[in-house]
Design a protein around this motif. Structure first.
Motif, PDB file in Angstrom:
ATOM      1  N   ASP A 234       0.921  -1.161  -0.034  1.00  0.00           N
ATOM      2  CA  ASP A 234       0.063   0.153  -0.046  1.00  0.00           C
ATOM      3  C   ASP A 234       0.834   1.272  -0.118  1.00  0.00           C
ATOM      4  OD1 ASP A 234       0.922  -0.573   2.526  1.00  0.00           O
ATOM      5  OD2 ASP A 234      -1.079   0.178   3.423  1.00  0.00           O
ATOM      6  N   LEU A 235       2.251   1.121  -0.051  1.00  0.00           N
ATOM      7  CA  LEU A 235       2.957   2.391  -0.296  1.00  0.00           C
ATOM      8  C   LEU A 235       2.890   2.936  -1.719  1.00  0.00           C
ATOM      9  CD1 LEU A 235       6.607   1.383   1.168  1.00  0.00           C
ATOM     10  CD2 LEU A 235       4.702   2.909   2.099  1.00  0.00           C
ATOM     11  N   THR A 236       2.716   4.311  -1.550  1.00  0.00           N
ATOM     12  CA  THR A 236       2.627   5.100  -2.967  1.00  0.00           C
ATOM     13  C   THR A 236       3.912   5.415  -3.539  1.00  0.00           C
ATOM     14  OG1 THR A 236       0.452   5.762  -2.663  1.00  0.00           O
ATOM     15  CG2 THR A 236       1.524   6.843  -4.295  1.00  0.00           C
ATOM     16  N   ILE A 237       4.704   4.551  -4.330  1.00  0.00           N
ATOM     17  CA  ILE A 237       5.968   4.700  -4.754  1.00  0.00           C
ATOM     18  C   ILE A 237       6.153   5.512  -6.114  1.00  0.00           C
ATOM     19  CG2 ILE A 237       8.208   3.639  -5.460  1.00  0.00           C
ATOM     20  CD1 ILE A 237       7.434   1.234  -3.752  1.00  0.00           C
ATOM     21  N   LEU A 238       6.287   6.611  -6.194  1.00  0.00           N
ATOM     22  CA  LEU A 238       6.411   7.553  -7.103  1.00  0.00           C
ATOM     23  C   LEU A 238       7.986   7.323  -8.197  1.00  0.00           C
ATOM     24  CD1 LEU A 238       5.585  10.847  -5.825  1.00  0.00           C
ATOM     25  CD2 LEU A 238       4.083   9.183  -6.803  1.00  0.00           C
ATOM     26  N   HIS A 239       8.715   6.646  -7.479  1.00  0.00           N
ATOM     27  CA  HIS A 239      10.282   6.332  -8.171  1.00  0.00           C
ATOM     28  C   HIS A 239      10.965   5.199  -7.234  1.00  0.00           C
ATOM     29  CE1 HIS A 239      13.662   6.806 -10.804  1.00  0.00           C
ATOM     30  NE2 HIS A 239      14.282   7.021  -9.847  1.00  0.00           N
ATOM     31  N   GLN A 240      11.598   4.396  -7.997  1.00  0.00           N
ATOM     32  CA  GLN A 240      12.347   3.573  -7.106  1.00  0.00           C
ATOM     33  C   GLN A 240      13.495   2.969  -7.955  1.00  0.00           C
ATOM     34  OE1 GLN A 240      10.287   0.060  -6.159  1.00  0.00           O
ATOM     35  NE2 GLN A 240      11.893  -0.729  -4.776  1.00  0.00           N
ATOM     36  N   SER A 241      15.038   3.324  -7.301  1.00  0.00           N
ATOM     37  CA  SER A 241      16.083   2.833  -7.982  1.00  0.00           C
ATOM     38  C   SER A 241      16.840   1.957  -7.051  1.00  0.00           C
ATOM     39  CB  SER A 241      16.833   3.985  -8.347  1.00  0.00           C
ATOM     40  OG  SER A 241      17.190   4.978  -7.266  1.00  0.00           O
ATOM     41  N   ARG A 242      17.762   1.312  -7.557  1.00  0.00           N
ATOM     42  CA  ARG A 242      18.622   0.299  -6.688  1.00  0.00           C
ATOM     43  C   ARG A 242      20.054   0.283  -7.308  1.00  0.00           C
ATOM     44  NH1 ARG A 242      16.292  -5.332  -4.507  1.00  0.00           N
ATOM     45  NH2 ARG A 242      18.367  -6.102  -3.151  1.00  0.00           N
TER      46      ARG A 242
END
Length: 297
Positions: A234-242
């Protein structure tokens, strides 16, 4: 107060503004941002009373702006490309504006001459772009407007004069309750001067908030886990990088609440980082069309 309600504007079948609504509180400094072609300049020309809307309302203090000279006299507008009569000097434009705007303050014009060291008898067409911008601010502030509408206002000004102009504008806001709407691509500068922000895209208002609310509701977090760990759905992730184990997340939500939830997953490392207006702008727009493309030449 500026109010725009369900504004529609079309040009030869192209819808430049599509039901756009915006509210600028009295005494606010409102930053209008958006990608090229979002409709910012079209909106600004409605606020200046240049364009007639095809639908909706454009109001200043509850009164329509278009074809309303009494309201337009309260508004100072500085476009990206400065208007002046071909042979006019700064002094000629001052005399012209003094006749058009009853609120024009000749004493203020004289005092502001200390800040704008321009030759008032030199034709404006012979001034540099930066000097023409200085002249535009000099005349606009001397008008003693209730509303100031600016389109890329400090483009062409050197750093010292940019600071001078913003200082004068913000003093007017503090002392007279002037309402300022400014459109600019310089988001770092807007972050320093604006208390409200609206983000436009494709003729619509994507969101508008006070700057503090905007920054409070988007958070940047870096974290690392000992092994692969699923994040809450339920997290609203706008951007994710690793990079290796280190993840960087841009999430919608309050920093304290979001970091507390992620801390329950027992990460090896977790840090909340400051988020700039430029980053908020990029990640709120989202989508592949707004990503920076990696192109090999």
């Amino acid at each position: 107060m500026i109010e725009v309600k369900n504004l529609v504007k079309r040009f030869e079948g192209f819808t430049a503004l599509d039901g756009l609504s915006i509210t600028v509180p009295t005494g606010a400094v409102y930053g209008l941002v958006g990608p090229n072609g979002a409709g910012k300049s079209t909106l600004i020309r409605h606020l200046a009373g240049i364009y007639r809307q095809d639908g909706g309302e454009v109001l200043a203090d509850g009164e329509p702006i278009f074809d309303n000279p009494a309201v337009k006299r309260k508004i100072a507008y500085i476009p990206d490309e400065i208007f002046y009569y071909t042979q006019a000097t700064v002094l000629d434009m001052m005399r012209f504006m003094r006749e058009v705007y009853p609120s024009f303050d000749a004493a203020c014009f004289e005092k502001l001459g200390e800040a704008f060291a321009l030759d008032t008898k030199r034709p404006m067409r012979k001034l540099s772009k930066g000097q023409q911008k200085q002249a535009a601010f000099w005349l606009a502030l001397s008008q003693r407007p209730q509303i100031v509408v600016l389109d890329e206002p400090v483009d062409g000004l050197d750093p010292v004069m940019r600071r001078q102009v913003w200082s004068l504008l913000l003093s007017d806001v503090a002392e007279r309750g002037t309402t300022v709407l400014v459109s600019s691509h310089n988001l770092r500068e807007l972050e320093d001067v604006c208390d409200h922000v609206g983000i436009m895209n494709r003729g619509k208002m994507l969101l508008e908030h006070s700057l503090s609310e905007l920054q409070d509701n988007v958070v940047k977090i870096q974290l690392a886990f000992a092994e692969d760990t699923a994040l809450p759905d339920d997290l609203t992730i706008l951007h994710q990088s690793r990079t290796g184990r280190l993840q960087q997340l841009i999430l919608r939500g309050r920093a304290d609440e979001t970091s507390a939830r992620l801390a329950l997953l027992n990460p090896l490392f977790l840090d909340v980082l400051p988020l700039s207006l430029e980053e908020i702008f990029i990640y709120e727009l989202g989508g592949a069309e707004h990503e920076v493309k990696d192109i090999v030449l």
